[in-house]
Design a protein around this motif. Structure first.
Motif, PDB file in Angstrom:
ATOM      1  N   MET A   1       2.047  -6.374   3.187  1.00 40.86           N
ATOM      2  CA  MET A   1       1.407  -7.441   3.954  1.00 40.86           C
ATOM      3  C   MET A   1       2.226  -8.716   3.803  1.00 40.86           C
ATOM      4  O   MET A   1       2.604  -9.088   2.690  1.00 40.86           O
ATOM      5  CB  MET A   1      -0.019  -7.664   3.457  1.00 40.86           C
ATOM      6  CG  MET A   1      -0.875  -6.429   3.572  1.00 40.86           C
ATOM      7  SD  MET A   1      -2.620  -6.780   3.568  1.00 40.86           S
ATOM      8  CE  MET A   1      -2.819  -7.558   5.134  1.00 40.86           C
TER       9      MET A   1
ATOM     10  N   PHE B   1       0.837  -1.188   0.000  1.00 38.70           N
ATOM     11  CA  PHE B   1       0.000   0.000   0.000  1.00 38.70           C
ATOM     12  C   PHE B   1       0.881   1.250   0.000  1.00 38.70           C
ATOM     13  O   PHE B   1       1.940   1.270   0.624  1.00 38.70           O
ATOM     14  CB  PHE B   1      -0.910   0.029   1.231  1.00 38.70           C
ATOM     15  CG  PHE B   1      -1.778  -1.190   1.381  1.00 38.70           C
ATOM     16  CD1 PHE B   1      -1.434  -2.200   2.261  1.00 38.70           C
ATOM     17  CD2 PHE B   1      -2.942  -1.319   0.635  1.00 38.70           C
ATOM     18  CE1 PHE B   1      -2.227  -3.334   2.407  1.00 38.70           C
ATOM     19  CE2 PHE B   1      -3.752  -2.450   0.772  1.00 38.70           C
ATOM     20  CZ  PHE B   1      -3.387  -3.456   1.648  1.00 38.70           C
TER      21      PHE B   1
ATOM     22  N   ALA C   1     -10.187  -8.444   5.609  1.00 33.55           N
ATOM     23  CA  ALA C   1      -8.788  -8.842   5.694  1.00 33.55           C
ATOM     24  C   ALA C   1      -8.072  -8.522   4.391  1.00 33.55           C
ATOM     25  O   ALA C   1      -8.647  -8.600   3.307  1.00 33.55           O
ATOM     26  CB  ALA C   1      -8.704 -10.346   5.970  1.00 33.55           C
ATOM     27  N   GLY C   2      -6.825  -8.131   4.531  1.00 39.25           N
ATOM     28  CA  GLY C   2      -6.013  -7.869   3.359  1.00 39.25           C
ATOM     29  C   GLY C   2      -6.204  -6.493   2.761  1.00 39.25           C
ATOM     30  O   GLY C   2      -5.681  -6.207   1.691  1.00 39.25           O
ATOM     31  N   THR C   3      -6.938  -5.652   3.445  1.00 41.41           N
ATOM     32  CA  THR C   3      -7.141  -4.302   2.921  1.00 41.41           C
ATOM     33  C   THR C   3      -6.231  -3.319   3.634  1.00 41.41           C
ATOM     34  O   THR C   3      -5.628  -3.612   4.666  1.00 41.41           O
ATOM     35  CB  THR C   3      -8.595  -3.840   3.099  1.00 41.41           C
ATOM     36  OG1 THR C   3      -8.911  -3.849   4.494  1.00 41.41           O
ATOM     37  CG2 THR C   3      -9.547  -4.737   2.355  1.00 41.41           C
ATOM     38  N   ALA C   4      -6.148  -2.155   3.060  1.00 41.91           N
ATOM     39  CA  ALA C   4      -5.308  -1.106   3.632  1.00 41.91           C
ATOM     40  C   ALA C   4      -5.878  -0.644   4.962  1.00 41.91           C
ATOM     41  O   ALA C   4      -7.059  -0.811   5.254  1.00 41.91           O
ATOM     42  CB  ALA C   4      -5.221   0.076   2.677  1.00 41.91           C
ATOM     43  N   LEU C   5      -5.012  -0.061   5.751  1.00 40.80           N
ATOM     44  CA  LEU C   5      -5.454   0.546   7.000  1.00 40.80           C
ATOM     45  C   LEU C   5      -5.934   1.960   6.718  1.00 40.80           C
ATOM     46  O   LEU C   5      -5.381   2.670   5.879  1.00 40.80           O
ATOM     47  CB  LEU C   5      -4.303   0.588   7.999  1.00 40.80           C
ATOM     48  CG  LEU C   5      -3.790  -0.772   8.471  1.00 40.80           C
ATOM     49  CD1 LEU C   5      -2.636  -0.590   9.433  1.00 40.80           C
ATOM     50  CD2 LEU C   5      -4.909  -1.562   9.127  1.00 40.80           C
TER      51      LEU C   5
ATOM     52  N   TYR D   1       0.853   5.320   0.913  1.00 41.54           N
ATOM     53  CA  TYR D   1       0.173   6.387   1.624  1.00 41.54           C
ATOM     54  C   TYR D   1       0.931   7.697   1.404  1.00 41.54           C
ATOM     55  O   TYR D   1       2.126   7.701   1.128  1.00 41.54           O
ATOM     56  CB  TYR D   1       0.145   6.108   3.140  1.00 41.54           C
ATOM     57  CG  TYR D   1      -0.620   4.876   3.560  1.00 41.54           C
ATOM     58  CD1 TYR D   1      -0.035   3.615   3.509  1.00 41.54           C
ATOM     59  CD2 TYR D   1      -1.923   4.977   4.042  1.00 41.54           C
ATOM     60  CE1 TYR D   1      -0.735   2.486   3.911  1.00 41.54           C
ATOM     61  CE2 TYR D   1      -2.628   3.850   4.460  1.00 41.54           C
ATOM     62  CZ  TYR D   1      -2.023   2.612   4.388  1.00 41.54           C
ATOM     63  OH  TYR D   1      -2.722   1.504   4.800  1.00 41.54           O
TER      64      TYR D   1
END
Lengths: 117, 112
Positions: free
Chosen positions: A97, A34, B96-100, A36
């Motif tokens: 992840m 990800f 689950a598995g998604t961005a925060l 940000y």
């Protein structure tokens, strides 16, 4: 513990140039990373989700042609800020992840400070 | 989009005092996490609390979670000058598995 690195840690560039930021998972594989962005005195805002071997998913308001994301391997994702402008100056942070851990385990890189003159 | 709202936005205390920060969120979650960020630096993961947990401790940290109110609190006991930082809550939007998704953060200043 799992480590995520970012390179460079700090970059200063001229307006109109492109800058590439690398995000690496050093001791684990990550199908998902990800990106940000954090402006001064603000929180982290999700820009995009980077999936290995497929196109990135961008959040609303983030220009995919300006912020190019490539996730060519299970340990590397790159973010290229094209034709950077002063308003792109920000702190860019990636997270990854761990495939081998629980689904809610994310590891953050140390961030890249981009300054566009 | 931003999920959480922290309050207060800024908190100034003396060393030895306790600091309490609150976070509210909007959607269902799998878990909620708290992070610390020193000025201009990366994130440090502090603690994760799952949606089926109500309280969790880690050293001088105590986190509570109230899913009925969609809120969490972070308590730092016996604060130290080194605790000076910004604190963010982050949630995973119940997938689950998604961005925060991060809250706006609380800036804590601890003076000696």
């Amino acid at each position: 513990g799992a480590v995520v690195s970012q390179h460079p840690s700090r970059v200063i560039c001229k307006s109109g140039t492109s800058v590439k930021i690398e995000c690496r998972s050093l001791d684990f594989q990550a199908t998902t990373m990800f990106w940000y962005r954090q402006f001064p005195k603000q929180s982290l805002m999700l820009m995009a989700t980077s999936n290995e071997g497929s196109k990135a998913t961008y959040e609303q308001g983030v220009e995919k042609d300006k912020f190019l994301i490539n996730h060519a391997s299970l340990t590397l994702s790159t973010l290229t800020v094209t034709s950077a402008h002063p308003e792109d100056s920000s702190f860019y942070i990636c997270s990854a992840m761990d495939l081998g851990a629980t689904a809610d385990t994310q590891y953050f890189g140390p961030g890249t400070r981009l300054t566009v003159l | 989009s931003q999920q959480g709202e922290e309050d207060p936005q800024a908190l100034s205390i003396q060393e030895g005092e306790n600091a309490t920060m609150n976070c509210s969120y909007k959607t269902s979650i799998n878990n909620l996490q708290w992070y610390r960020q020193n000025s201009g630096r990366g994130l440090v993961h502090l603690i994760l609390i799952r949606s089926n947990e109500r309280e969790k401790h880690s050293g001088r940290l105590r986190v509570t979670l109230d899913t009925s109110k969609k809120s969490s609190s972070l308590l730092i006991t016996a604060s130290r000058a080194a605790d000076t930082a910004s604190y963010f809550c982050a949630t995973d939007a119940n997938q689950a598995g998604t961005a925060l998704i991060f809250g706006k953060g609380t800036t804590l200043s601890v003076s000696s």
